[in-house]
Each structure stands twice: as C-alpha cells, then as structure tokens.
Design a protein around this motif. Structure first.
Motif, PDB file in Angstrom:
ATOM      1  N   UNK A 138       0.730  -1.295   0.014  1.00 40.58           N
ATOM      2  CA  UNK A 138       0.132   0.007   0.006  1.00 40.58           C
ATOM      3  C   UNK A 138       0.999   1.321  -0.011  1.00 40.58           C
ATOM      4  N   UNK A 139       0.493   2.238  -0.875  1.00 33.57           N
ATOM      5  CA  UNK A 139       1.235   3.578  -1.146  1.00 33.57           C
ATOM      6  C   UNK A 139       1.177   4.387   0.415  1.00 33.57           C
ATOM      7  N   UNK A 140       0.181   4.056   1.153  1.00 30.69           N
ATOM      8  CA  UNK A 140      -0.209   5.210   2.118  1.00 30.69           C
ATOM      9  C   UNK A 140       0.626   4.539   3.490  1.00 30.69           C
ATOM     10  N   UNK A 141       1.077   3.563   3.419  1.00 25.79           N
ATOM     11  CA  UNK A 141       1.767   2.811   4.508  1.00 25.79           C
ATOM     12  C   UNK A 141       2.915   3.688   5.071  1.00 25.79           C
ATOM     13  N   UNK A 142       2.983   4.238   6.278  1.00 26.05           N
ATOM     14  CA  UNK A 142       4.203   4.823   6.733  1.00 26.05           C
ATOM     15  C   UNK A 142       4.692   4.270   8.231  1.00 26.05           C
ATOM     16  N   UNK A 143       5.736   4.501   8.635  1.00 24.40           N
ATOM     17  CA  UNK A 143       6.360   4.144   9.769  1.00 24.40           C
ATOM     18  C   UNK A 143       7.645   3.764   9.875  1.00 24.40           C
ATOM     19  N   UNK A 144       8.240   3.473  11.192  1.00 24.08           N
ATOM     20  CA  UNK A 144       9.587   3.254  11.212  1.00 24.08           C
ATOM     21  C   UNK A 144       9.766   1.684  10.816  1.00 24.08           C
ATOM     22  N   UNK A 145       8.967   0.876  11.028  1.00 22.68           N
ATOM     23  CA  UNK A 145       8.960  -0.522  10.370  1.00 22.68           C
ATOM     24  C   UNK A 145       9.322  -0.489   9.068  1.00 22.68           C
ATOM     25  N   UNK A 146       8.199   0.293   8.389  1.00 22.78           N
ATOM     26  CA  UNK A 146       8.516   0.286   6.747  1.00 22.78           C
ATOM     27  C   UNK A 146       9.718   0.789   6.469  1.00 22.78           C
ATOM     28  N   UNK A 147      10.134   1.952   7.070  1.00 22.01           N
ATOM     29  CA  UNK A 147      11.451   2.569   6.559  1.00 22.01           C
ATOM     30  C   UNK A 147      12.653   1.543   7.014  1.00 22.01           C
ATOM     31  N   UNK A 148      12.572   1.068   7.927  1.00 17.36           N
ATOM     32  CA  UNK A 148      13.661   0.034   8.386  1.00 17.36           C
ATOM     33  C   UNK A 148      13.842  -1.092   7.349  1.00 17.36           C
TER      34      UNK A 148
ATOM     35  N   UNK B 146      12.604  -0.918   4.277  1.00 18.21           N
ATOM     36  CA  UNK B 146      13.146  -0.446   2.874  1.00 18.21           C
ATOM     37  C   UNK B 146      14.793  -0.219   2.926  1.00 18.21           C
ATOM     38  N   UNK B 147      15.308   0.233   4.065  1.00 18.73           N
ATOM     39  CA  UNK B 147      16.528   0.369   4.273  1.00 18.73           C
ATOM     40  C   UNK B 147      17.455  -0.962   4.118  1.00 18.73           C
ATOM     41  N   UNK B 148      16.933  -1.800   4.866  1.00 22.53           N
ATOM     42  CA  UNK B 148      17.535  -3.086   4.863  1.00 22.53           C
ATOM     43  C   UNK B 148      17.493  -3.786   3.429  1.00 22.53           C
ATOM     44  N   UNK B 149      16.446  -3.775   2.811  1.00 23.97           N
ATOM     45  CA  UNK B 149      16.123  -4.132   1.344  1.00 23.97           C
ATOM     46  C   UNK B 149      16.962  -3.543   0.666  1.00 23.97           C
ATOM     47  N   UNK B 150      17.191  -2.160   0.551  1.00 24.47           N
ATOM     48  CA  UNK B 150      18.189  -1.459  -0.165  1.00 24.47           C
ATOM     49  C   UNK B 150      19.767  -1.861  -0.062  1.00 24.47           C
ATOM     50  N   UNK B 151      20.061  -2.217   1.238  1.00 21.26           N
ATOM     51  CA  UNK B 151      21.237  -2.778   1.614  1.00 21.26           C
ATOM     52  C   UNK B 151      21.439  -4.031   0.986  1.00 21.26           C
TER      53      UNK B 151
END
Length: 67
Positions: free
Chosen positions: A23-33, A35-40
């Motif tokens: 979902x495009x509207x999902x936010x939060x620290x879990x999502x951000x973490x 996405x950072x891990x996935x980028x790594x």
C-alpha cells in the motif's frame, strides 16, 4: 553456483512483487527500516553479481579469495 544465483533471482523477484503490491499510504519506522534493509540487500546482490561477472579462469586463484 548457478543454482544459488537462480534462487537469489527468484527471491529478488518475489520481494519486488511484494513491494509493488505494498500500500502506497503505509508509513512508519518498521516500513522505513525494512526499505533500508532491502536497499542494503540489493546493494550486496549487485556487488556479488559484479564479482561473478568478472570471473576470469586465468586469474581464478586470486579471485577465489575475493569471492
């Protein structure tokens, strides 16, 4: 090695499908973490793929340590 690369490609495709359906509207620290891990992870896979693409049979002994 080919089988391992095939599994990595399958898992990457699966994660990509999941991100596409996320979902495009999902936010939060879990999502951000995540996405950072996935980028790594993607960065590491790119590095590994780059190293595999540079394998040279004549220099394999030297390259084996790097791999």
């Amino acid at each position: 090695m080919i089988d391992a690369l095939e599994r990595v490609a399958h898992q990457t495709a699966s994660l990509t499908r999941t991100l596409y359906q996320w979902p495009q509207d999902e936010t939060g620290t879990d999502r951000d973490g995540f996405l950072r891990d996935y980028a790594d992870l993607l960065e590491a896979l790119a590095d590994i793929t780059d190293r595999f693409s540079a394998i040279d049979e004549e220099h394999l002994t030297d390259q084996a340590e790097e791999l």
